[in-house]
Design a protein around this motif. Sequence first.
Motif, PDB file in Angstrom:
ATOM      1  N   GLU A  91      97.105 -22.086 107.472  1.00 45.90           N
ATOM      2  CA  GLU A  91      97.515 -21.355 108.671  1.00 45.90           C
ATOM      3  C   GLU A  91      98.138 -19.997 108.341  1.00 45.90           C
ATOM      4  O   GLU A  91      98.036 -19.061 109.108  1.00 45.90           O
ATOM      5  N   ARG A  92      98.803 -19.882 107.197  1.00 41.71           N
ATOM      6  CA  ARG A  92      99.575 -18.674 106.930  1.00 41.71           C
ATOM      7  C   ARG A  92      98.794 -17.654 106.093  1.00 41.71           C
ATOM      8  O   ARG A  92      99.388 -16.865 105.373  1.00 41.71           O
ATOM      9  N   TRP A  93      97.529 -17.645 106.157  1.00 44.55           N
ATOM     10  CA  TRP A  93      96.700 -16.728 105.338  1.00 44.55           C
ATOM     11  C   TRP A  93      96.492 -15.377 105.979  1.00 44.55           C
ATOM     12  O   TRP A  93      95.894 -14.477 105.397  1.00 44.55           O
ATOM     13  N   ARG A  94      96.968 -15.129 107.223  1.00 43.04           N
ATOM     14  CA  ARG A  94      96.619 -13.916 107.964  1.00 43.04           C
ATOM     15  C   ARG A  94      97.085 -12.645 107.269  1.00 43.04           C
ATOM     16  O   ARG A  94      96.440 -11.606 107.373  1.00 43.04           O
ATOM     17  N   LEU A  95      98.242 -12.680 106.578  1.00 44.94           N
ATOM     18  CA  LEU A  95      98.724 -11.493 105.891  1.00 44.94           C
ATOM     19  C   LEU A  95      97.684 -10.993 104.902  1.00 44.94           C
ATOM     20  O   LEU A  95      97.409  -9.785 104.826  1.00 44.94           O
ATOM     21  N   MET A  96      97.093 -11.902 104.139  1.00 47.11           N
ATOM     22  CA  MET A  96      96.098 -11.512 103.150  1.00 47.11           C
ATOM     23  C   MET A  96      94.886 -10.876 103.823  1.00 47.11           C
ATOM     24  O   MET A  96      94.342  -9.871 103.349  1.00 47.11           O
ATOM     25  N   PHE A  97      94.459 -11.440 104.960  1.00 45.82           N
ATOM     26  CA  PHE A  97      93.299 -10.861 105.649  1.00 45.82           C
ATOM     27  C   PHE A  97      93.605  -9.452 106.129  1.00 45.82           C
ATOM     28  O   PHE A  97      92.815  -8.527 105.899  1.00 45.82           O
ATOM     29  N   TYR A  98      94.732  -9.278 106.827  1.00 46.53           N
ATOM     30  CA  TYR A  98      95.071  -7.962 107.353  1.00 46.53           C
ATOM     31  C   TYR A  98      95.235  -6.946 106.226  1.00 46.53           C
ATOM     32  O   TYR A  98      94.806  -5.787 106.351  1.00 46.53           O
ATOM     33  N   LEU A  99      95.856  -7.373 105.130  1.00 46.95           N
ATOM     34  CA  LEU A  99      96.055  -6.462 104.006  1.00 46.95           C
ATOM     35  C   LEU A  99      94.711  -6.043 103.409  1.00 46.95           C
ATOM     36  O   LEU A  99      94.478  -4.848 103.152  1.00 46.95           O
ATOM     37  N   CYS A 100      93.821  -7.003 103.214  1.00 49.85           N
ATOM     38  CA  CYS A 100      92.517  -6.701 102.617  1.00 49.85           C
ATOM     39  C   CYS A 100      91.652  -5.852 103.543  1.00 49.85           C
ATOM     40  O   CYS A 100      91.042  -4.859 103.116  1.00 49.85           O
ATOM     41  N   ILE A 101      91.598  -6.221 104.827  1.00 44.79           N
ATOM     42  CA  ILE A 101      90.711  -5.500 105.740  1.00 44.79           C
ATOM     43  C   ILE A 101      91.240  -4.099 106.014  1.00 44.79           C
ATOM     44  O   ILE A 101      90.466  -3.140 106.172  1.00 44.79           O
ATOM     45  N   PHE A 102      92.577  -3.935 106.056  1.00 48.51           N
ATOM     46  CA  PHE A 102      93.143  -2.603 106.271  1.00 48.51           C
ATOM     47  C   PHE A 102      92.910  -1.720 105.046  1.00 48.51           C
ATOM     48  O   PHE A 102      92.555  -0.537 105.173  1.00 48.51           O
ATOM     49  N   THR A 103      93.096  -2.298 103.858  1.00 49.63           N
ATOM     50  CA  THR A 103      92.840  -1.548 102.630  1.00 49.63           C
ATOM     51  C   THR A 103      91.378  -1.120 102.554  1.00 49.63           C
ATOM     52  O   THR A 103      91.060   0.026 102.213  1.00 49.63           O
ATOM     53  N   TYR A 104      90.487  -2.038 102.887  1.00 52.32           N
ATOM     54  CA  TYR A 104      89.059  -1.721 102.890  1.00 52.32           C
ATOM     55  C   TYR A 104      88.758  -0.629 103.911  1.00 52.32           C
ATOM     56  O   TYR A 104      88.003   0.313 103.636  1.00 52.32           O
ATOM     57  N   GLY A 105      89.344  -0.759 105.112  1.00 50.01           N
ATOM     58  CA  GLY A 105      89.086   0.218 106.166  1.00 50.01           C
ATOM     59  C   GLY A 105      89.543   1.613 105.780  1.00 50.01           C
ATOM     60  O   GLY A 105      88.824   2.601 105.990  1.00 50.01           O
ATOM     61  N   ILE A 106      90.754   1.717 105.198  1.00 50.28           N
ATOM     62  CA  ILE A 106      91.265   3.021 104.781  1.00 50.28           C
ATOM     63  C   ILE A 106      90.387   3.612 103.680  1.00 50.28           C
ATOM     64  O   ILE A 106      90.038   4.799 103.701  1.00 50.28           O
ATOM     65  N   HIS A 107      90.017   2.768 102.706  1.00 49.24           N
ATOM     66  CA  HIS A 107      89.167   3.251 101.609  1.00 49.24           C
ATOM     67  C   HIS A 107      87.816   3.724 102.126  1.00 49.24           C
ATOM     68  O   HIS A 107      87.282   4.757 101.687  1.00 49.24           O
ATOM     69  N   PHE A 108      87.257   3.000 103.085  1.00 54.97           N
ATOM     70  CA  PHE A 108      85.959   3.374 103.639  1.00 54.97           C
ATOM     71  C   PHE A 108      86.053   4.650 104.475  1.00 54.97           C
ATOM     72  O   PHE A 108      85.261   5.581 104.319  1.00 54.97           O
ATOM     73  N   LEU A 109      87.058   4.709 105.367  1.00 56.61           N
ATOM     74  CA  LEU A 109      87.167   5.834 106.283  1.00 56.61           C
ATOM     75  C   LEU A 109      87.619   7.118 105.591  1.00 56.61           C
ATOM     76  O   LEU A 109      87.310   8.218 106.058  1.00 56.61           O
TER      77      LEU A 109
END
Length: 324
Positions: A57-75
């Motif tokens: 249940e508590r995995w959301r931090l990892m998802f948000y961190l990874c997807i935000f890092t990916y988004g910033i790197h991509f954009l």
Amino acid sequence: MAAISAWFWNERFWLPHNVTWADLADPAPGVEYPKAGHLLSALPLALWIFAVRILFERWRLMFYLCIFTYGIHFLWQTPWMWDTRHCWYNYPYQVLTPGMFYYYVSELAFYWSLMFSQFTDIKRKDFLIMFVHHLATVSLISFSYANNMLRVGSLVMCVHDSSDILLEAAKLANYAKYQRLCDFLFVVFGVVFFITRLIIYPVWILNSTLFESWDIIGPYPSWWLFNSLLLVLQVLHIIWSYLIARIAIKAMLRGKVSKDDRSDVESSSEDEGDPAKERIKALSLRSSFPKGENGTNGTNGTNGTNGTNGHCIPRARAHISHTC
């Protein structure tokens, strides 16, 4: 069915004037445009994410961190990150890159999983608001993909993910009973939330979708629907900003972050003062926490405080994080 399909995918609704689906169906070799059928790949991924959330249940931090890092790197490498008018140049003939495809499908799958899990989580007072939020988010992601508004859509997703990382980190600090760190992270989360949702989002993104796009490509039916959904999202930002402000004000007055104003379960003031009802409500709150050591509820779980000493942000209660 053919008539319904023709009506739903009417070119004069979805596309600017003088553009047809045929124009996008046969691009040059090596060029790919978004197709609505691509969105179906998000559904099996959403089911997988939903299953993972049930187990961890508590995995959301990892998802948000990874997807935000990916988004910033991509954009960071794109021209529309620095000049939003590039979101509309040569629209809708904008090439779909693998990086954009993976970004979109991952975000869509995650928000589908949030919509699934809302019906299995404890029902809260803001259930309807959260459902509208998830529905608007899934609709926006799907809609912007179908008519190739991916560039501005990627900016919307990145802006929303930025503050969610901090809220999830604050909840982890609460689990570890680091009260000062929890309070600090929540305050930083509130500041970032206000800046991104009440300043950057309307000034940077809504300005582009409403005015820059009007100047470059002009309005058409799906343009109005897209902007309407974005404005619904802004209304939800204002509502959640109010809730966060209430928590922040109580934190300053009491010296600690108070409980989420929404409550884990629906209740009314009529229950207050009735010992039996208060006991039932306390038990229902305690049952929403994972088992800790010695079979008690939450961390140390003593004195009926749900393992949090009655303050900061209880598990899964601060679903303000879903405003992404």
